[in-house]
Design an enzyme around this catalytic site. Structure first.
Site, PDB file in Angstrom:
ATOM      1  N   THR A 177       0.932  -1.146  -0.080  1.00 61.44           N
ATOM      2  CA  THR A 177      -0.004  -0.076   0.138  1.00 61.44           C
ATOM      3  C   THR A 177       0.799   1.264  -0.057  1.00 61.44           C
ATOM      4  OG1 THR A 177      -1.852  -1.135   0.954  1.00 61.44           O
ATOM      5  CG2 THR A 177      -1.650   1.192   1.518  1.00 61.44           C
ATOM      6  N   ARG A 205     -14.247  -7.078  -0.314  1.00 62.37           N
ATOM      7  CA  ARG A 205     -13.629  -6.794   0.896  1.00 62.37           C
ATOM      8  C   ARG A 205     -13.025  -5.596   0.863  1.00 62.37           C
ATOM      9  NH1 ARG A 205      -8.244  -5.315   2.412  1.00 62.37           N
ATOM     10  NH2 ARG A 205      -7.842  -5.828   4.572  1.00 62.37           N
ATOM     11  N   VAL A 206     -13.590  -4.647   1.739  1.00 63.04           N
ATOM     12  CA  VAL A 206     -12.836  -3.191   1.752  1.00 63.04           C
ATOM     13  C   VAL A 206     -11.905  -3.155   2.977  1.00 63.04           C
ATOM     14  CG1 VAL A 206     -13.303  -0.559   1.846  1.00 63.04           C
ATOM     15  CG2 VAL A 206     -14.641  -2.162   0.462  1.00 63.04           C
ATOM     16  N   GLY A 207     -10.925  -2.777   2.954  1.00 62.86           N
ATOM     17  CA  GLY A 207      -9.746  -2.503   4.179  1.00 62.86           C
ATOM     18  C   GLY A 207     -10.294  -1.165   4.663  1.00 62.86           C
ATOM     19  N   ASP A 208      -8.819  -1.118   5.349  1.00 60.18           N
ATOM     20  CA  ASP A 208      -8.903   0.286   6.324  1.00 60.18           C
ATOM     21  C   ASP A 208      -8.668   1.452   5.307  1.00 60.18           C
ATOM     22  OD1 ASP A 208      -6.383  -0.791   6.034  1.00 60.18           O
ATOM     23  OD2 ASP A 208      -5.625   1.022   6.786  1.00 60.18           O
ATOM     24  N   THR A 228      -0.793   2.010   6.870  1.00 64.79           N
ATOM     25  CA  THR A 228      -0.638   0.691   6.246  1.00 64.79           C
ATOM     26  C   THR A 228      -0.339  -0.615   6.996  1.00 64.79           C
ATOM     27  OG1 THR A 228       0.887  -0.601   4.655  1.00 64.79           O
ATOM     28  CG2 THR A 228       1.881   1.251   5.961  1.00 64.79           C
TER      29      THR A 228
HETATM   30  N1  ASP Z   1      -4.087  -1.640   4.874  1.00 66.66           N
HETATM   31  C1  ASP Z   1      -4.283  -2.463   3.627  1.00 66.66           C
HETATM   32  C2  ASP Z   1      -5.497  -3.171   3.712  1.00 66.66           C
HETATM   33  O1  ASP Z   1      -5.741  -3.847   4.708  1.00 66.66           O
HETATM   34  C3  ASP Z   1      -3.042  -3.256   3.251  1.00 66.66           C
HETATM   35  C4  ASP Z   1      -1.658  -2.805   3.296  1.00 66.66           C
HETATM   36  O2  ASP Z   1      -1.481  -1.615   3.893  1.00 66.66           O
HETATM   37  O3  ASP Z   1      -0.804  -3.423   2.935  1.00 66.66           O
HETATM   38  O4  ASP Z   1      -6.117  -3.356   2.639  1.00 66.66           O
END
Ligand code: ASP
Length: 317
Positions: A177, A205-208, A228
Site C-alpha cells: 500500500t 472486501r474493503v480494508g482500512d 498501512t
Molecule cells: N491496509 C491495507 C489493507 O488492509 C493493506 C496494506 O496496507 O498493505 O487493505
C-alpha cells in the site's frame, strides 16, 4: 500562521518485503517524495496537489500494491481503494472496490471536490468516473505477472488477509500500500492513501485504506497521518485518527505514531505502519512489520529508509 517549511513524507507499505524488492521499493518512495516536493516547492504549491502527485507516481509504479501492480482478490481481479483528505476544512474523498481506474487517488479527489459525498464504491464510483470524464482502462491492464504469481501462492482469504501480517506465512507475497502526508508554506496539510488491499481478499472486501480516520486523516489544527498494514486491525482502532489524538495530548509526532501502533498490537494483535506530520512540520514514522519503505523531503534534504535502524540522507537540488 506564519510560513512553514514545506515537507512531504511517503510510505510504500508495511510488510516483510523480500530482499529482491528492497531496491525498487526504496527507489519508488524516493522518486515519489521528489515528485511531491517539486509540487510543494512551486510558488503556490499546495499540500493537496503534492500528495496527489506523489501517490500517482506510486500507483503507476508496478513495484507497489496500488494502481498498476495491485494485488489480486480471491477471484483473481484487482479491486482498488483510495482516500485523500485536506486539513483546512476537513474535506475528504474516497473510493473503494474499483477495478478499471488507473489512478484511484485522482478519482477520490474528484469525489471530494465534485460531490456532496465522502465515499463512492464499485459501480457507483465507475458511473461517477464516467461523468467526470476519467478514462477507464481494461482491468487486466493493471494486473502484473508478479501479482498473478502472489495470487497463485496465497489465494485463501484467511491465510492471506490475517496471517500475512502476523508472520504466519513466510514467502514473497506483495502488499505495498502507498501513502503520503504533506504540509505546504501556508500551513495547509493533506494526506492520501491508495491500495489494492491484501492478496486473496474476498471479492468486495474493503480494508482500512479508504476509510476516513483509519487509512488516513488530516486536520490543520493537529496534523496528518497515512497508515498501512492489517486493515481489519487498523479499522478497529481507527489508526490514523488515533495518531492525531496522541499528538493532541502533547506527544511528539514520532511518539504519537509509536504509541498508536503499540496500542493496535496490544488490543487487536495487528501489525502495520504509520507516517505522520504535525502542524509544525515535524514528522513521525513507525512500523511493527519487518520493513516499510519511507522517504521525506524538507529544505532540500531527502531522508529515507526501509528498516527501523535505517536513516539515510541525501541533498536534492
Ligand atoms: N491496509 C491495507 C489493507 O488492509 C493493506 C496494506 O496496507 O498493505 O487493505
Amino acid at each position: 500562521m506564519g510560513e512553514v517549511k514545506p515537507t512531504i513524507l511517503i510510505h510504500g507499505g508495511a510488510w516483510a518485503i523480500p530482499d529482491h524488492l528492497v531496491k525498487d521499493s526504496v527507489d519508488g518512495v524516493k522518486t515519489a517524495a521528489k515528485v511531491g516536493y517539486n509540487v510543494l516547492n512551486k510558488e503556490n504549491g499546495t499540500a493537496l496537489d503534492a500528495v496527489e502527485a506523489a501517490i500517482c507516481s506510486l500507483e503507476d509504479n508496478p513495484a507497489f500494491d496500488a494502481g498498476t501492480g495491485a494485488v489480486l482478490n480471491a477471484a483473481g481481479d484487482v479491486e482498488l481503494d483510495a482516500i485523500i483528505m485536506e486539513g483546512k476544512e476537513l474535506r475528504a474523498g474516497s473510493i473503494a472496490c474499483v477495478q478499471n481506474i488507473k489512478n484511484p487517488v485522482k478519482l477520490a479527489r474528484l469525489v471530494m471536490e465534485k460531490t456532496d459525498h465522502v465515499m463512492l464504491v464499485g459501480q457507483g464510483a465507475n458511473i461517477f468516473a464516467k461523468e467526470m470524464g476519467v478514462p477507464e482502462v481494461p482491468k487486466t491492464d493493471l494486473v502484473t505477472p508478479e501479482a498473478v504469481k502472489y495470487w497463485e501462492e496465497y489465494s485463501k482469504y484467511k491465510e492471506a488477509v490475517h496471517d500475512l501480517f502476523n508472520n504466519k506465512i513466510k514467502g514473497e507475497q506483495g502488499h505495498d500500500t502507498v501513502g503520503a502526508v504533506a504540509i505546504d508554506r501556508q500551513g495547509n496539510m493533506a494526506c492520501a492513501t491508495s491500495t489494492g488491499g491484501i492478496t486473496g481478499k474476498r471479492v468486495g472486501r474493503v480494508g482500512d485504506s479508504p476509510l476516513i480516520g483509519s487509512g488516513g486523516y488530516c486536520d490543520n489544527a493537529v496534523g496528518a497521518a497515512s497508515t498501512t498494514g492489517h486493515g481489519e486491525s487498523i479499522m478497529k482502532v481507527i489508526l490514523a485518527r488515533l495518531v492525531l489524538q496522541n499528538i493532541q495530548t502533547g506527544l511528539s509526532t514520532q511518539t504519537a505514531a509509536e504509541r498508536a501502533l503499540e496500542y493496535m498490537e496490544q488490543r487487536v494483535g495487528g501489525a502495520g505502519g504509520v507516517i505522520a506530520i504535525n502542524n509544525k512540520g515535524e514528522i513521525g514514522k513507525h512500523f511493527t512489520t519487518e520493513r516499510m519503505p519511507w522517504a521525506t523531503i524538507s529544505e532540500k534534504t531527502l531522508e529515507y529508509g526501509i528498516e527501523l535502524k535505517d536513516h539515510y540522507r541525501e541533498t536534492v537540488t
